[in-house]
Enzyme design. Structure first.
Site, short mmCIF file in Angstrom:
data_model
loop_
_atom_site.label_atom_id
_atom_site.label_comp_id
_atom_site.label_asym_id
_atom_site.label_seq_id
_atom_site.Cartn_x
_atom_site.Cartn_y
_atom_site.Cartn_z
N TRP A 165 41.37 39.78 24.61
CA TRP A 165 40.70 38.66 25.27
C TRP A 165 41.32 38.65 26.67
CZ3 TRP A 165 37.52 34.52 23.28
CH2 TRP A 165 37.39 33.42 24.13
N LYS B 199 27.73 24.37 18.76
CA LYS B 199 28.92 24.62 19.57
C LYS B 199 28.55 24.94 21.01
CE LYS B 199 33.25 25.13 20.36
NZ LYS B 199 33.96 23.85 20.56
N GLU C 92 36.52 10.52 26.23
CA GLU C 92 36.64 11.68 25.35
C GLU C 92 36.98 11.24 23.92
OE1 GLU C 92 35.77 14.58 25.36
OE2 GLU C 92 36.99 15.64 23.91
N GLU D 238 30.93 11.93 17.48
CA GLU D 238 30.28 13.18 17.05
C GLU D 238 30.68 13.62 15.65
OE1 GLU D 238 31.08 16.60 19.59
OE2 GLU D 238 33.07 15.83 20.03
N CYS E 274 43.79 37.58 21.82
CA CYS E 274 44.03 38.96 21.42
C CYS E 274 44.50 39.03 19.97
CB CYS E 274 45.10 39.56 22.30
SG CYS E 274 44.71 39.46 24.03
N ASN F 45 50.17 41.29 22.58
CA ASN F 45 49.57 39.96 22.74
C ASN F 45 50.52 39.12 23.56
OD1 ASN F 45 47.48 40.63 21.11
ND2 ASN F 45 48.09 39.34 19.38
N GLY F 46 49.96 38.18 24.33
CA GLY F 46 50.82 37.29 25.12
C GLY F 46 50.76 37.69 26.58
N HIS G 35 32.93 -7.39 32.55
CA HIS G 35 31.65 -7.40 33.27
C HIS G 35 30.47 -7.19 32.32
CE1 HIS G 35 33.74 -7.67 37.06
NE2 HIS G 35 34.55 -6.70 36.64
N ARG H 167 38.63 35.26 16.20
CA ARG H 167 39.46 34.70 17.27
C ARG H 167 38.84 34.92 18.64
NH1 ARG H 167 44.68 33.62 16.03
NH2 ARG H 167 45.37 34.22 18.10
N LYS I 287 34.70 12.05 20.70
CA LYS I 287 35.23 12.71 19.49
C LYS I 287 34.84 11.91 18.26
CE LYS I 287 35.86 15.76 20.55
NZ LYS I 287 35.66 16.26 21.84
#
Ligand code: M6R
Length: 604
Positions: A75, A599, A480, A487, A2, A99-100, A503, A27, A484
């Site tokens: 949002w 994205k 992950e 990419e 928001c 907001n919040g 192994h 945002r 990162k």
């Protein structure tokens, strides 16, 4: 996430508010609205979707002369993105933007409803304005009513309120959500939840602190701290560079998103933790009736969070979990049984492969759930139920905060199911909830850590590859970490379970093979350590990430001695993100927009 804007003065109020909201578009939002108070009359416009819809609605509205205005991009967190749920929210003769999340809104709403208030929206925000109207009846001034209102709110909020009872005033409060008060050359006051709407309009600003509240009038600023003590407003100069303001002073969006993880995880957790249970208002517990297996399906980073979830759900909820890569699952002719809950995980909610598997699950008659960051996305609209991760818009192509919030949601979900299935005791659930509350602190970046990683990164710019290794949930974290790095640095990196190296992959070990070893203290430490020793004995260059110093490592990044492996998980996640970032920066790559990547992957 928001966004808020506010303005009090004699310039073009509508343009100032709409321009300001435009600056907050980056945002992400799903509805927007403005309220302008002039000559004791409100003009209010709200619209779902893009800002252009709001601009069209307000096209013929041209306030001239002095006015007071507030605006908001929303949002959705409580309630769907509809006009009724869009801000500003109306009481009797006042409007509020917020907001919040108001954690105690349900209780406040019940009390107000018992006193006859008729709520129009499903939002937590509407309680603020109704509480204010109630307090106004018993107060000597609107400010007294506002102060009483704010003191009853729990949670995180940034609030602007305007009321006919004092029609040349904006009331404001800040607790846990950002809010800035700006002043232009003519001394007129502006508000915004980040500095971009203020750049070019205001020359100086005050970044309000938690607990600050007060009001502004044309010739007055009243600023108080949380104890109600008057503060002298100290303005500071505002930057004039918009792009760098959007990045909040960070070099890259990815860097900013790494640093804001503490805040966004706070949002992820807000309203969902009581002392004894996990609250997912968006879930009907019957979703889990008759379910014997949970199938998690995703791509990329979201797949790694799903793999992490498989450990947590089996361990805590004692429910069988299978994890699928969406692009594989689509064509494997899977056997889908009705006692399986199908869970799609996606930051965007639009990834073509994941969306297709969700459709397959629906066709097969399975119950479906989506863990997603974007409300109203295709997946959220399609699934039976959804849990939003509340990470805010993620601009960096390389996911960081999206992953962190997904894992936080999954940790909560494992406990939610554990409670339904009685697989953990009340005490065990309480202890885990206390740990969940520690995540925002665990992802804060301690002094010196970033600097150390930057220094160390220069040793990892060559070689013939990286192995990221870990055990248990640290294996998906290793995957992950490797994703990162590859990419954004374009270096070859793989994630492996530590115990699997012997192994096959250990054949690659030599000084030019870099091993990034995750060695948490609170899960399988000794076993992981001996796996790393095997690599060290074969001369692999080792960077150990651990709270315990490891003498066989060439480099060592120390994490804190947290008392639970999941807290270690979040700390190490940040270390891996920063390490990839700094290696990529040294290699001169475009960190936010790496080559060949998009994205949102909406094609197969
Ligand atoms: O929006 P999604 O989570 O469905 O996207 C899936 C992947 O494309 C995504 O996680 C990708 O792997 C990351 N952006 C990489 O950092």
């Amino acid at each position: 996430m928001c966004g808020i804007v506010g303005y009090i003065g004699s310039k073009k109020t509508k343009e100032i508010l709409l321009d300001g909201l435009g600056e907050l578009e980056y945002r992400g939002y799903d509805s927007a609205g403005i309220a302008v108070l002039q000559n004791n009359n409100f003009s209010v416009y709200k619209a779902v979707g893009k800002l252009v819809n709001l601009q069209e609605k307000a096209h013929d509205f041209e306030p001239k002369g002095f006015a007071v205005g507030i605006g908001h991009t929303r949002w959705a967190t409580h309630g769907k993105p509809t006009e009724l749920n869009a801000h500003p929210h109306l009481g009797e003769s006042s409007y509020v933007v917020h907001n919040g999340i108001i954690e105690n809104y349900a209780q406040l709403k019940r009390e107000l409803q018992n006193e006859g208030v008729n709520f129009l929206s499903q939002t937590d925000t509407e309680v603020i304005v109704w509480l204010f109207e109630k307090e106004l009846r018993g107060s000597a001034s609107a400010f007294e009513a506002f102060s009483k209102t704010i003191s009853q709110l729990h949670g995180a909020f940034a609030v602007l309120l305007v009321t006919k009872s004092e029609d040349e005033t904006i009331f404001f409060a800040k607790q846990g959500s950002p809010m800035i008060l700006g002043r232009d050359e003519e001394g007129e006051k502006h508000f915004a939840s980040s500095d971009t709407p203020l750049i070019g309009k205001c020359s100086e600003v005050i970044y309000l602190e938690d607990g600050d509240f007060g009001f502004v009038k044309p010739n007055e600023i009243m600023l108080l701290d949380k104890g109600g003590n008057k503060k002298i407003p100290h303005f500071s100069k505002l930057s004039t560079n918009k792009l760098s303001a959007q990045k909040n002073g960070y070099r890259f969006f990815m860097e900013k998103e790494i640093y804001e993880q503490s805040d966004v995880i706070t949002d992820t957790l807000l309203g969902r933790l009581s002392d004894s249970e996990i609250i997912f208002e968006e879930l009907d517990p019957t979703l889990f009736d008759g379910i014997n297996e949970i199938k998690l399906c995703a791509c990329g980073t979201s797949y790694h969070s799903a793999l992490t979830a498989s450990y947590l759900i089996e361990r805590y909820a004692k429910t069988r979990v299978s994890v699928e890569i969406a692009s594989e699952f689509r064509y494997k002719e899977p056997l889908l049984c009705k006692d399986t809950l199908f869970v799609a995980i996606s930051q965007s909610g639009e990834t073509a492969d994941t969306l297709e598997t969700l459709k397959m699950a629906k066709v097969a008659g399975l119950k479906t759930l989506v863990i997603c960051n974007v409300d109203n996305s295709s997946m959220v609209r399609l699934a039976d139920a959804s849990i939003l991760t509340r990470a805010g818009i993620e601009k960096g192509v390389a996911s960081t905060k999206a992953f962190a919030t997904q894992v936080a949601v999954f940790w909560m979900l494992s406990l939610y199911i554990a409670k339904l299935k009685n697989s953990l005791t009340c005490k065990q659930i309480e202890d885990q909830i206390a740990l969940l509350r520690e995540i925002p602190r665990a992802v804060e970046i301690p002094n010196g850590l970033h600097e150390k990683i930057t220094r160390l990164s220069k040793r990892y710019l060559h070689g013939h590859g990286f192995f990221f290794i870990g055990r248990d949930v640290f294996f998906p974290l290793a995957l992950e970490g490797a994703l990162k790095l590859k990419e954004i640095s374009y270096l070859h990196a793989e994630g492996y379970p530590s115990g699997e190296m012997k192994h096959g992959p250990i054949a690659l070990a030599d000084p030019e093979l870099f091993t990034i070893a995750l060695l948490p203290q609170h899960i399988l430490y000794e076993k992981s350590k001996s796996n790393v020793e095997e690599l060290s004995a074969r001369d692999s260059t080792i960077c150990a990430i651990s709270p315990i110093e490891f003498d066989k490592a060439d480099d060592y990044i120390q994490t804190s001695s947290a008392h639970h492996y999941m807290i270690e998980f979040f700390e190490m996640m940040v270390v891996l993100q920063l390490l990839s970032l700094e290696i990529a920066v040294r290699l001169g790559n475009d960190v936010d927009m790496p080559r060949n990547l998009a994205k949102s992957v909406t094609v197969e």
